[in-house]
Design a protein around this motif. Structure first.
Motif, mmCIF file in Angstrom:
data_model
loop_
_atom_site.group_PDB
_atom_site.id
_atom_site.type_symbol
_atom_site.label_atom_id
_atom_site.label_comp_id
_atom_site.label_asym_id
_atom_site.label_seq_id
_atom_site.Cartn_x
_atom_site.Cartn_y
_atom_site.Cartn_z
ATOM 1 N N ALA A 86 0.829 -1.208 0.000
ATOM 2 C CA ALA A 86 0.000 0.000 0.000
ATOM 3 C C ALA A 86 0.865 1.260 0.000
ATOM 4 N N ALA A 87 1.945 1.221 0.772
ATOM 5 C CA ALA A 87 2.830 2.388 0.832
ATOM 6 C C ALA A 87 3.496 2.642 -0.520
ATOM 7 N N SER A 88 3.924 1.558 -1.183
ATOM 8 C CA SER A 88 4.611 1.727 -2.471
ATOM 9 C C SER A 88 3.661 2.199 -3.561
ATOM 10 N N ARG A 89 2.374 1.867 -3.425
ATOM 11 C CA ARG A 89 1.397 2.243 -4.458
ATOM 12 C C ARG A 89 0.509 3.405 -4.039
ATOM 13 N N GLN A 90 0.778 3.949 -2.870
ATOM 14 C CA GLN A 90 0.069 5.128 -2.371
ATOM 15 C C GLN A 90 -1.435 4.870 -2.249
ATOM 16 N N TRP A 91 -1.787 3.715 -1.666
ATOM 17 C CA TRP A 91 -3.186 3.422 -1.401
ATOM 18 C C TRP A 91 -3.661 4.215 -0.196
ATOM 19 N N THR A 92 -4.954 4.429 -0.122
ATOM 20 C CA THR A 92 -5.549 5.019 1.070
ATOM 21 C C THR A 92 -5.676 3.934 2.139
ATOM 22 N N PHE A 93 -5.958 4.367 3.374
ATOM 23 C CA PHE A 93 -6.188 3.375 4.438
ATOM 24 C C PHE A 93 -7.386 2.490 4.093
ATOM 25 N N TRP A 94 -8.398 3.073 3.454
ATOM 26 C CA TRP A 94 -9.592 2.307 3.101
ATOM 27 C C TRP A 94 -9.252 1.207 2.083
ATOM 28 N N GLN A 95 -8.461 1.553 1.079
ATOM 29 C CA GLN A 95 -8.060 0.540 0.100
ATOM 30 C C GLN A 95 -7.226 -0.554 0.764
ATOM 31 N N THR A 96 -6.330 -0.152 1.646
ATOM 32 C CA THR A 96 -5.496 -1.132 2.348
ATOM 33 C C THR A 96 -6.341 -2.031 3.239
ATOM 34 N N ALA A 97 -7.315 -1.430 3.926
ATOM 35 C CA ALA A 97 -8.191 -2.227 4.802
ATOM 36 C C ALA A 97 -8.980 -3.258 3.993
ATOM 37 N N GLN A 98 -9.447 -2.857 2.811
ATOM 38 C CA GLN A 98 -10.192 -3.795 1.971
ATOM 39 C C GLN A 98 -9.313 -4.957 1.518
ATOM 40 N N ALA A 99 -8.064 -4.647 1.156
ATOM 41 C CA ALA A 99 -7.150 -5.699 0.729
ATOM 42 C C ALA A 99 -6.899 -6.698 1.861
ATOM 43 N N ILE A 100 -6.681 -6.185 3.059
ATOM 44 C CA ILE A 100 -6.424 -7.057 4.215
ATOM 45 C C ILE A 100 -7.675 -7.855 4.560
ATOM 46 N N HIS A 101 -8.831 -7.212 4.506
ATOM 47 C CA HIS A 101 -10.096 -7.904 4.787
ATOM 48 C C HIS A 101 -10.314 -9.064 3.807
ATOM 49 N N GLY A 102 -10.080 -8.810 2.525
ATOM 50 C CA GLY A 102 -10.316 -9.833 1.516
ATOM 51 C C GLY A 102 -9.334 -10.973 1.559
ATOM 52 N N CYS A 103 -8.064 -10.654 1.834
ATOM 53 C CA CYS A 103 -7.017 -11.687 1.796
ATOM 54 C C CYS A 103 -6.892 -12.440 3.118
ATOM 55 N N CYS A 104 -6.907 -11.720 4.209
ATOM 56 C CA CYS A 104 -6.486 -12.297 5.494
ATOM 57 C C CYS A 104 -7.612 -12.919 6.312
ATOM 58 N N GLY A 105 -8.856 -12.792 5.854
ATOM 59 C CA GLY A 105 -9.942 -13.435 6.583
ATOM 60 C C GLY A 105 -10.347 -12.745 7.864
ATOM 61 N N VAL A 106 -10.059 -11.447 7.984
ATOM 62 C CA VAL A 106 -10.420 -10.701 9.194
ATOM 63 C C VAL A 106 -11.640 -9.840 8.904
ATOM 64 N N SER A 107 -12.318 -9.391 9.953
ATOM 65 C CA SER A 107 -13.461 -8.501 9.788
ATOM 66 C C SER A 107 -12.988 -7.152 9.258
ATOM 67 N N LEU A 108 -13.927 -6.366 8.712
ATOM 68 C CA LEU A 108 -13.567 -5.031 8.225
ATOM 69 C C LEU A 108 -13.064 -4.155 9.368
ATOM 70 N N LEU A 109 -13.674 -4.310 10.539
ATOM 71 C CA LEU A 109 -13.243 -3.494 11.677
ATOM 72 C C LEU A 109 -11.780 -3.797 12.021
ATOM 73 N N LYS A 110 -11.436 -5.055 12.088
ATOM 74 C CA LYS A 110 -10.054 -5.415 12.390
ATOM 75 C C LYS A 110 -9.118 -5.009 11.254
ATOM 76 N N ALA A 111 -9.610 -5.096 10.014
ATOM 77 C CA ALA A 111 -8.779 -4.718 8.870
ATOM 78 C C ALA A 111 -8.367 -3.252 8.937
ATOM 79 N N HIS A 112 -9.260 -2.388 9.425
ATOM 80 C CA HIS A 112 -8.913 -0.963 9.582
ATOM 81 C C HIS A 112 -7.750 -0.804 10.563
ATOM 82 N N ARG A 113 -7.797 -1.574 11.647
ATOM 83 C CA ARG A 113 -6.702 -1.480 12.626
ATOM 84 C C ARG A 113 -5.393 -2.004 12.034
ATOM 85 N N LEU A 114 -5.454 -3.146 11.364
ATOM 86 C CA LEU A 114 -4.246 -3.721 10.774
ATOM 87 C C LEU A 114 -3.692 -2.852 9.648
#
Length: 478
Positions: free
Chosen positions: A18-46
């Motif tokens: 995300a840092a290398s591609r200049q994603w927003t926190f929201w885009q990063t949270a969605q990527a983590i939510h989709g890949c890592c199997g965590v809730s959206l709430l936890k994805a925002h924290r991660l």
């Protein structure tokens, strides 16, 4: 970390990307939510790289800074909210939205029923059947980097396993699933693809699973590129057929390597492609092949269910899927102690095979040959407590089937009270396995066999030798 979630290292890799591609926190949270199997709430924290303790501290500081009163949050409460064990109060949801610069929908705390879409680019990797498959189209550079990773792994002196490579294996499947959901390939390209698939089916029987898996990922990347848009019906059918075969080979390799989660997922991809194609025999083949995953990893009833489903789809015409389904059912029933039903299923497998037209002398993966029939027949008879000799014709290279039969015999001896004989046979089997073939399907079965040896025999020489051998043997994939 809740069951089924990826490790924190996976989220860290997404933050780096995300840092290398200049994603927003929201885009990063969605990527983590989709890949890592965590809730959206936890994805925002991660996505921010916060621990649960840091998130609670940030919330308390926010309340103090903006005069919002007491936070009334704790690490335990936050974990409960993130894992859907409890729901925060409306005022706490408002506070969490302020903390993560989001809204209740993006936190997973409310539904979004708007008909218009979000104009912002969405970047999410869909990770499983129970998570929404949001994701932007992959950048061309992703495929180049991915192919370079697999080429590098294959060119190394020793083919090794890493979390990054296995993450890329999963991303190939995810991209393929998305492409199948969306839909000008030349005749020459299709002919070449058919030849490649046939070659993989031929080489798979004697190839070590890890390098073969990496080669399959390279081929599947090519197939996904071809299927990026819907093709004419005949072209689409040939592409789907190739997809099914390559996905089945990938699933089988992952089964041997002991990665049951990804093996299940790849079987799911094969089923999607086969169901989309509508070929009953191909759909039956996928179920028959998938039946062996629960057989080797502990759910015999599921093996029987899948085998019977395969036989139902295959119909009355004699075919490899029908014969394999009956043989797999016989083997599972025999291990479950249902001996009469196992004998009936084995007899049906032999009758189906006898009616099958000859398919040539080529040894191909997924072709139910006489060699495969004998493998299942001997395995079933061993579970039935009968002597059955099998000396397969030499193929000129290592194959796993004779080793699995030896381990079946060894396990039967141990269960029958002949612990030392069983350990001697298991030791003999393991010593025949080349290092690159020492995968979980072999090593874990030997360890399970050793665990069944009665405590009174643990000091016997044969038992100690097997224990010493296994202590120094690590499967290719842990």
């Amino acid at each position: 970390m809740a069951r089924g979630e990826h490790s924190p290292a996976c989220a860290r890799r997404w933050r780096e990307q995300a840092a290398s591609r200049q994603w927003t926190f929201w885009q990063t949270a969605q990527a983590i939510h989709g890949c890592c199997g965590v809730s959206l709430l936890k994805a925002h924290r991660l996505a921010r790289g916060w621990s649960a303790r840091q998130a609670v501290q940030e919330m308390e500081e926010l309340c103090g800074r903006e005069g919002l009163g007491e936070a009334r949050a704790s690490i335990d409460l936050l974990n409960a909210w993130e894992n859907h064990r409890a729901r925060p109060r409306p005022q706490t949801i408002e506070l969490l939205a302020r903390l993560y610069r989001a809204n209740a929908v993006r936190l997973g705390m409310a539904g979004d029923y708007c008909e218009d879409g979000d104009d912002a680019q969405v970047v999410v990797v869909a990770g499983g059947e129970d998570r929404a498959p949001y994701r932007a189209e992959p950048h061309p550079d992703d495929d180049v980097e991915r192919r370079a990773l697999f080429h590098h792994a294959l060119l190394a002196p020793r083919v090794a396993m890493s979390g990054r490579l296995m993450a890329e294996v999963e991303r190939v499947r995810q991209d393929l699933d998305r492409t199948l959901a969306a839909g000008g390939v030349t005749e020459e390209q299709l002919d070449l693809l058919d030849e490649q698939v046939l070659r993989y089916r031929r080489e798979y029987i004697t190839s070590a699973p890890l390098p073969m898996l990496y080669r399959l990922m390279l081929e599947l990347s090519e197939v996904r590129t071809m299927t990026a848009a819907r093709q004419p019906a005949m072209v689409q059918r040939r592409l789907l057929n190739a997809t099914v075969m390559l996905a089945l080979l990938s699933a089988d390799a992952l089964m041997k390597l002991g990665d049951t989660r990804q093996a299940h997922a790849w079987y799911g991809t094969a089923r999607t492609a086969a169901d989309d194609m509508g070929d009953l025999r191909l759909r039956a083949l996928v179920r028959a092949q998938q039946a062996m995953l629960p057989y080797y990893y502990g759910d015999l009833a599921e093996t029987v269910r899948l085998a019977r489903e395969a036989r139902m789809l295959a119909g009355n015409a004699p075919s490899s899927p029908a014969a394999l389904g009956a043989a797999a059912e016989a083997r599972a029933l025999a291990r479950m102690g249902e001996h009469k039903a196992a004998r009936i299923a084995l007899a049906e497998a032999e009758q189906i095979f006898a009616r099958m037209p000859p398919e040539g002398r080529d040894h191909l993966a997924f072709r139910f040959s006489e060699r495969r029939l004998q493998f299942y027949r001997v395995g079933t008879l061993i579970e039935l407590g009968e002597e059955a000799d099998w000396t397969p014709a030499p193929t000129g290279a290592y194959t796993i089937d004779p080793i699995l039969i030896l381990l079946d015999r060894a396990a039967h001896l141990v269960r029958g009270g002949k612990g030392e004989e069983g350990c001697l046979l298991a030791e003999k089997a393991l010593l025949q396995v080349p290092a690159e073939h020492r995968t979980s399907i072999v090593v874990d079965r030997a360890r399970a066999l050793l665990a069944e040896v009665p405590p009174g025999l643990r000091k016997a020489a044969a038992v100690r030798r097997l224990a010493d051998l296994l202590s120094g043997v690590l499967p290719v994939v842990a």
